[in-house]
Every structure is written in structure tokens, then in C-alpha cells.
Write a protein that holds these residues in place. Sequence first.
Motif, PDB file in Angstrom:
ATOM      1  N   LEU A  41      -9.634  -2.432  -2.794  1.00 49.92           N
ATOM      2  CA  LEU A  41      -9.004  -3.213  -1.720  1.00 49.92           C
ATOM      3  C   LEU A  41      -7.702  -2.551  -1.261  1.00 49.92           C
ATOM      4  O   LEU A  41      -7.439  -2.479  -0.056  1.00 49.92           O
ATOM      5  N   VAL A  42      -6.918  -2.052  -2.192  1.00 54.76           N
ATOM      6  CA  VAL A  42      -5.691  -1.331  -1.816  1.00 54.76           C
ATOM      7  C   VAL A  42      -6.048  -0.144  -0.922  1.00 54.76           C
ATOM      8  O   VAL A  42      -5.395   0.102   0.098  1.00 54.76           O
ATOM      9  N   ARG A  43      -7.081   0.600  -1.286  1.00 50.40           N
ATOM     10  CA  ARG A  43      -7.494   1.768  -0.487  1.00 50.40           C
ATOM     11  C   ARG A  43      -7.929   1.349   0.916  1.00 50.40           C
ATOM     12  O   ARG A  43      -7.621   2.025   1.886  1.00 50.40           O
ATOM     13  N   ILE A  44      -8.656   0.242   1.022  1.00 50.61           N
ATOM     14  CA  ILE A  44      -9.119  -0.230   2.331  1.00 50.61           C
ATOM     15  C   ILE A  44      -7.934  -0.657   3.186  1.00 50.61           C
ATOM     16  O   ILE A  44      -7.840  -0.295   4.363  1.00 50.61           O
ATOM     17  N   VAL A  45      -7.015  -1.421   2.608  1.00 52.27           N
ATOM     18  CA  VAL A  45      -5.830  -1.850   3.364  1.00 52.27           C
ATOM     19  C   VAL A  45      -4.994  -0.637   3.751  1.00 52.27           C
ATOM     20  O   VAL A  45      -4.439  -0.582   4.853  1.00 52.27           O
ATOM     21  N   GLY A  46      -4.933   0.365   2.891  1.00 46.13           N
ATOM     22  CA  GLY A  46      -4.215   1.595   3.221  1.00 46.13           C
ATOM     23  C   GLY A  46      -4.839   2.326   4.394  1.00 46.13           C
ATOM     24  O   GLY A  46      -4.140   2.915   5.219  1.00 46.13           O
ATOM     25  N   ARG A  47      -6.145   2.294   4.496  1.00 47.63           N
ATOM     26  CA  ARG A  47      -6.832   2.944   5.618  1.00 47.63           C
ATOM     27  C   ARG A  47      -6.744   2.135   6.899  1.00 47.63           C
ATOM     28  O   ARG A  47      -6.799   2.694   7.987  1.00 47.63           O
ATOM     29  N   PHE A  48      -6.674   0.809   6.765  1.00 42.21           N
ATOM     30  CA  PHE A  48      -6.671  -0.069   7.933  1.00 42.21           C
ATOM     31  C   PHE A  48      -5.518  -1.067   7.846  1.00 42.21           C
ATOM     32  O   PHE A  48      -5.744  -2.264   7.637  1.00 42.21           O
ATOM     33  N   PRO A  49      -4.273  -0.600   7.986  1.00 43.43           N
ATOM     34  CA  PRO A  49      -3.135  -1.530   7.914  1.00 43.43           C
ATOM     35  C   PRO A  49      -3.293  -2.630   8.961  1.00 43.43           C
ATOM     36  O   PRO A  49      -3.695  -2.376  10.095  1.00 43.43           O
ATOM     37  N   GLY A  50      -3.015  -3.862   8.563  1.00 42.17           N
ATOM     38  CA  GLY A  50      -3.148  -4.994   9.469  1.00 42.17           C
ATOM     39  C   GLY A  50      -4.560  -5.558   9.512  1.00 42.17           C
ATOM     40  O   GLY A  50      -4.845  -6.451  10.303  1.00 42.17           O
ATOM     41  N   ILE A  51      -5.442  -5.065   8.646  1.00 45.44           N
ATOM     42  CA  ILE A  51      -6.810  -5.594   8.587  1.00 45.44           C
ATOM     43  C   ILE A  51      -6.763  -7.054   8.154  1.00 45.44           C
ATOM     44  O   ILE A  51      -5.898  -7.449   7.373  1.00 45.44           O
ATOM     45  N   SER A  52      -7.680  -7.845   8.677  1.00 48.55           N
ATOM     46  CA  SER A  52      -7.720  -9.246   8.269  1.00 48.55           C
ATOM     47  C   SER A  52      -8.414  -9.352   6.918  1.00 48.55           C
ATOM     48  O   SER A  52      -9.213  -8.498   6.528  1.00 48.55           O
ATOM     49  N   ALA A  53      -8.115 -10.435   6.223  1.00 47.16           N
ATOM     50  CA  ALA A  53      -8.754 -10.674   4.930  1.00 47.16           C
ATOM     51  C   ALA A  53     -10.263 -10.795   5.117  1.00 47.16           C
ATOM     52  O   ALA A  53     -11.037 -10.287   4.294  1.00 47.16           O
ATOM     53  N   GLY A  54     -10.709 -11.423   6.181  1.00 46.45           N
ATOM     54  CA  GLY A  54     -12.138 -11.559   6.446  1.00 46.45           C
ATOM     55  C   GLY A  54     -12.820 -10.222   6.683  1.00 46.45           C
ATOM     56  O   GLY A  54     -13.937  -9.986   6.207  1.00 46.45           O
ATOM     57  N   ARG A  99       5.053  -0.038  -3.063  1.00 42.83           N
ATOM     58  CA  ARG A  99       4.317   0.156  -4.333  1.00 42.83           C
ATOM     59  C   ARG A  99       2.826   0.310  -4.075  1.00 42.83           C
ATOM     60  O   ARG A  99       2.148   1.093  -4.732  1.00 42.83           O
ATOM     61  N   GLY A 100       2.299  -0.451  -3.124  1.00 43.10           N
ATOM     62  CA  GLY A 100       0.889  -0.352  -2.772  1.00 43.10           C
ATOM     63  C   GLY A 100       0.557   1.004  -2.176  1.00 43.10           C
ATOM     64  O   GLY A 100      -0.489   1.590  -2.485  1.00 43.10           O
ATOM     65  N   ARG A 101       1.462   1.513  -1.320  1.00 44.70           N
ATOM     66  CA  ARG A 101       1.234   2.843  -0.717  1.00 44.70           C
ATOM     67  C   ARG A 101       1.235   3.935  -1.789  1.00 44.70           C
ATOM     68  O   ARG A 101       0.465   4.883  -1.715  1.00 44.70           O
ATOM     69  N   ALA A 102       2.075   3.788  -2.795  1.00 45.04           N
ATOM     70  CA  ALA A 102       2.099   4.765  -3.886  1.00 45.04           C
ATOM     71  C   ALA A 102       0.770   4.736  -4.656  1.00 45.04           C
ATOM     72  O   ALA A 102       0.232   5.788  -5.021  1.00 45.04           O
ATOM     73  N   LEU A 103       0.227   3.561  -4.870  1.00 45.57           N
ATOM     74  CA  LEU A 103      -1.042   3.429  -5.586  1.00 45.57           C
ATOM     75  C   LEU A 103      -2.223   3.899  -4.740  1.00 45.57           C
ATOM     76  O   LEU A 103      -3.250   4.306  -5.268  1.00 45.57           O
ATOM     77  N   ASP A 104      -2.055   3.870  -3.436  1.00 39.58           N
ATOM     78  CA  ASP A 104      -3.131   4.227  -2.511  1.00 39.58           C
ATOM     79  C   ASP A 104      -3.526   5.699  -2.598  1.00 39.58           C
ATOM     80  O   ASP A 104      -4.645   6.056  -2.253  1.00 39.58           O
ATOM     81  N   GLY A 105      -2.630   6.552  -3.072  1.00 42.60           N
ATOM     82  CA  GLY A 105      -2.942   7.972  -3.171  1.00 42.60           C
ATOM     83  C   GLY A 105      -4.091   8.228  -4.136  1.00 42.60           C
ATOM     84  O   GLY A 105      -4.397   7.410  -4.996  1.00 42.60           O
TER      85      GLY A 105
END
Length: 146
Positions: A41-54, A99-105
Motif C-alpha cells: 500500500l505504501v508503494r501504491i500511494v507513493g506511485r499515485f499520491p492523492g489516490i483515494s482509499a477506494g 517517513r512513508g517516502r523513505a520506506l517507499d524506496g
Amino acid sequence: MRRLGPVLDFMRTLWALDHALQSASKRMEAALGVTAPQRTLVRIVGRFPGISAGEAAAILHVHPSTLTGVLKRLEGRGLVTRRADPRDGRRALLALTARGRALDGLRKGTVEAAVRRVLRELPPGSRRSSRTLAEALTAELERSAE
């Protein structure tokens, strides 16, 4: 090893994969502080910032209520933020924190890294066939549940 026939042999392989995924996810949680689904999920949000939870739930092929618990844990760890969509207050938009961006790598020791190594070694036709098989089995199991 005893031969069980093609169906049971394949199911045995699936159970082994499921067990290996669960074990790797527990190791990731101990080492990185997140499970494999949480990191995905972190990777997906990192690829698509502002993505909806749905939208994220649809990508992960899970019910939105399943994603709620994952999101709460990620928010609690300071990795993801959730804010109301200014156009539709019922929708939550997701973003990574620093912190999330750091984990996204990309990281060693993740399920994702193991998948990457295996896919790199397989010929393209085998990758396509494997994905087709997994998608067909998923669809069949979902149809059976209805």
C-alpha cells in the motif's frame, strides 16, 4: 515426495507459497516495521499520491473495509496521511509522509524484492503465463464464492 496428481500437487505449491508469503511478511514487520501488504500500500500511494482509499482497495483487489485497518496502522506509524477529498468529503485521499517516502524506496528483504528477482530470471512468456494462471484462479475462486 509423493505424487498427488496435478491438482493436489499444484495446491500443495500454492499452500507453500502462501506460507512463504506469510513468513516473509512477518520478517518484514520485524525488520522494517510493516508487513508485506502494508508496504505494498505504501508503494501504491507513493506511485499515485492523492489516490483515494477506494482506488487503492481496487488496485489491491480487496474490499475497502479491509483497507481501513491497514490504513489505520500506517497512519499510526506516521507513514501515510488521509485527508478528505475537497470535491467529495466522503472520499479519503492518501499521501505518504516523509517517513512513508523513505520506506517507499526499493529495499532488500521484502517480498517485492524476491518477486523482482524471480521475475527477472523468468522468460517473458513464463511471466505472462504465471500471471494469467494466477488471475484465472483468482477469478474462479471469486465466482465460486458468489
